[in-house]
Enzyme design. Structure first.
Site, PDB file in Angstrom:
ATOM      1  N   ASN A 152      -3.299   5.872   0.229  1.00 42.94           N
ATOM      2  CA  ASN A 152      -2.446   6.110   1.407  1.00 42.94           C
ATOM      3  C   ASN A 152      -1.818   7.502   1.524  1.00 42.94           C
ATOM      4  O   ASN A 152      -1.677   8.129   2.487  1.00 42.94           O
ATOM      5  CB  ASN A 152      -1.462   5.218   1.773  1.00 42.94           C
ATOM      6  CG  ASN A 152      -2.361   3.632   2.397  1.00 42.94           C
ATOM      7  OD1 ASN A 152      -3.229   4.072   3.203  1.00 42.94           O
ATOM      8  ND2 ASN A 152      -2.017   2.798   1.905  1.00 42.94           N
ATOM      9  N   SER A 209       0.928  -1.272   0.126  1.00 38.30           N
ATOM     10  CA  SER A 209       0.215   0.033  -0.121  1.00 38.30           C
ATOM     11  C   SER A 209       0.898   1.335  -0.002  1.00 38.30           C
ATOM     12  O   SER A 209       0.208   2.401  -0.041  1.00 38.30           O
ATOM     13  CB  SER A 209      -0.868  -0.008   1.270  1.00 38.30           C
ATOM     14  OG  SER A 209      -0.078  -0.067   2.391  1.00 38.30           O
ATOM     15  N   GLU A 223      -6.672  -1.030  -6.141  1.00 40.02           N
ATOM     16  CA  GLU A 223      -5.682  -0.033  -6.763  1.00 40.02           C
ATOM     17  C   GLU A 223      -4.531  -0.578  -7.434  1.00 40.02           C
ATOM     18  O   GLU A 223      -3.637  -1.257  -7.260  1.00 40.02           O
ATOM     19  CB  GLU A 223      -5.015   0.703  -5.566  1.00 40.02           C
ATOM     20  CG  GLU A 223      -4.566   2.089  -6.122  1.00 40.02           C
ATOM     21  CD  GLU A 223      -4.253   2.932  -4.599  1.00 40.02           C
ATOM     22  OE1 GLU A 223      -4.293   4.153  -4.890  1.00 40.02           O
ATOM     23  OE2 GLU A 223      -3.767   2.341  -3.748  1.00 40.02           O
ATOM     24  N   HIS A 226      -3.499  -3.709  -5.171  1.00 36.63           N
ATOM     25  CA  HIS A 226      -3.684  -3.280  -3.783  1.00 36.63           C
ATOM     26  C   HIS A 226      -5.131  -3.357  -3.644  1.00 36.63           C
ATOM     27  O   HIS A 226      -5.777  -2.679  -3.877  1.00 36.63           O
ATOM     28  CB  HIS A 226      -3.148  -1.954  -3.662  1.00 36.63           C
ATOM     29  CG  HIS A 226      -3.389  -1.229  -2.248  1.00 36.63           C
ATOM     30  ND1 HIS A 226      -3.621   0.099  -2.084  1.00 36.63           N
ATOM     31  CD2 HIS A 226      -3.459  -1.770  -0.829  1.00 36.63           C
ATOM     32  CE1 HIS A 226      -3.718   0.240  -0.860  1.00 36.63           C
ATOM     33  NE2 HIS A 226      -3.915  -0.873  -0.033  1.00 36.63           N
TER      34      HIS A 226
END
Length: 278
Positions: free
Chosen positions: A186, A115, A148, A136
């Site tokens: 993130n 991540s 992702e 992800h």
């Protein structure tokens, strides 16, 4: 198509379950037998809940029957896709990816559930970086719809298109992002979690009131401190460390409070205590 997942923790077991729910022959591998046992128990529990809600099209037994549980990299043989879902630490992933690469056939796609760590960097540990990509998933993988997909510097268009297609077959919504620290999710999320922890650290509000402010005031499904506990405070800490190292921006620096909680084993839901007690 045979799929293997490396790492039987929360994310790895959840990802293996997602593939099996879509009919893929799946192998879940972890070098620690106890982790494998726990991963299997988590999948059984999750499937039972989904079955009760009528959210799966097959029986839990049939889905579980598609998953092979193993502690040996030898069982990677025949895999056309391998997803690494280990701890968010470069040294751990480097070792795993090298082993995976040496145990699969040419043309096998290797994806990482990282991540925050650079896909271009991780691709340097495999033999065919053009077949390496970020994949992800979000926690919990059987429920969350987003995947992702992260392009590395040497990821081929064919690999990206194949992973996008597979993600849709899993019932997920893929987004394509480029290889920057933290990607999109993130990079946006961690500064918010950090500021919530700093608000607590500075005595601006209680755990409950900080969470309530974000939940009710900004219409988030859960408060940031609840989310930290849900993700795992050790995982949050590791991601912030990566982003702080990559950007040098203090808005990503892990707060002392978070560091001390991790040192004390207050990791959140998985340890029974974090910002809340469970």
């Amino acid at each position: 198509m045979k799929v293997s997942v490396i790492g039987a923790g929360t994310m790895g077991s959840g990802i293996a379950q997602v593939f099996a729910m879509s009919g893929y022959e799946t192998t879940l591998i972890d070098i620690f037998p106890e982790a494998v046992k726990k991963g299997k128990a988590n999948i059984e529990k999750s499937l039972a809940k989904l079955s009760e809600k009528g959210s799966i099209n097959s029986t839990p037994d049939k889905i579980l029957g598609l998953i092979k549980f193993s502690s040996s990299y030898d069982d990677l043989k025949g895999s056309q896709l391998v997803v690494e879902a280990a701890f968010e630490r470069l040294d751990v992933k480097k070792d795993i990816l090298a082993k995976v690469s040496s145990n699969v056939s040419s043309g096998t796609i290797i994806g990482s559930n990282t991540s925050s760590i650079s896909i271009s960097l991780l691709s340097s540990f495999v033999k065919e970086p053009e077949n390496f990509i970020g994949m992800h998933f979000f926690n919990p993988p059987p429920i969350m719809k987003l995947v992702e997909i992260v392009n590395g510097n040497r990821t081929s268009e064919m690999t990206r298109n194949k992973i996008s297609e597979i993600s849709r077959q899993l019932g997920k919504e893929p987004v394509i992002v480029n290889d920057y620290p933290g990607f999109v999710s993130n990079r946006v999320l961690m500064p918010m979690l950090r500021e919530a922890i700093v608000c607590l650290e500075e005595g601006i509000g209680s755990v409950e009131d900080i969470d309530k402010t974000i939940k009710l005031g900004l219409n988030h499904p859960m408060g940031p401190l609840t989310l930290c506990d849900f993700i795992g405070n050790d995982v949050v800490y590791d991601i912030m460390e990566v982003l702080f190292r990559e950007f040098g921006d203090p808005h990503y620096k892990p707060p002392v409070l978070l560091r001390n909680m991790v040192y004390a084993g207050k990791l959140g839901r998985k340890s029974g205590e974090g910002f809340y007690k469970y």
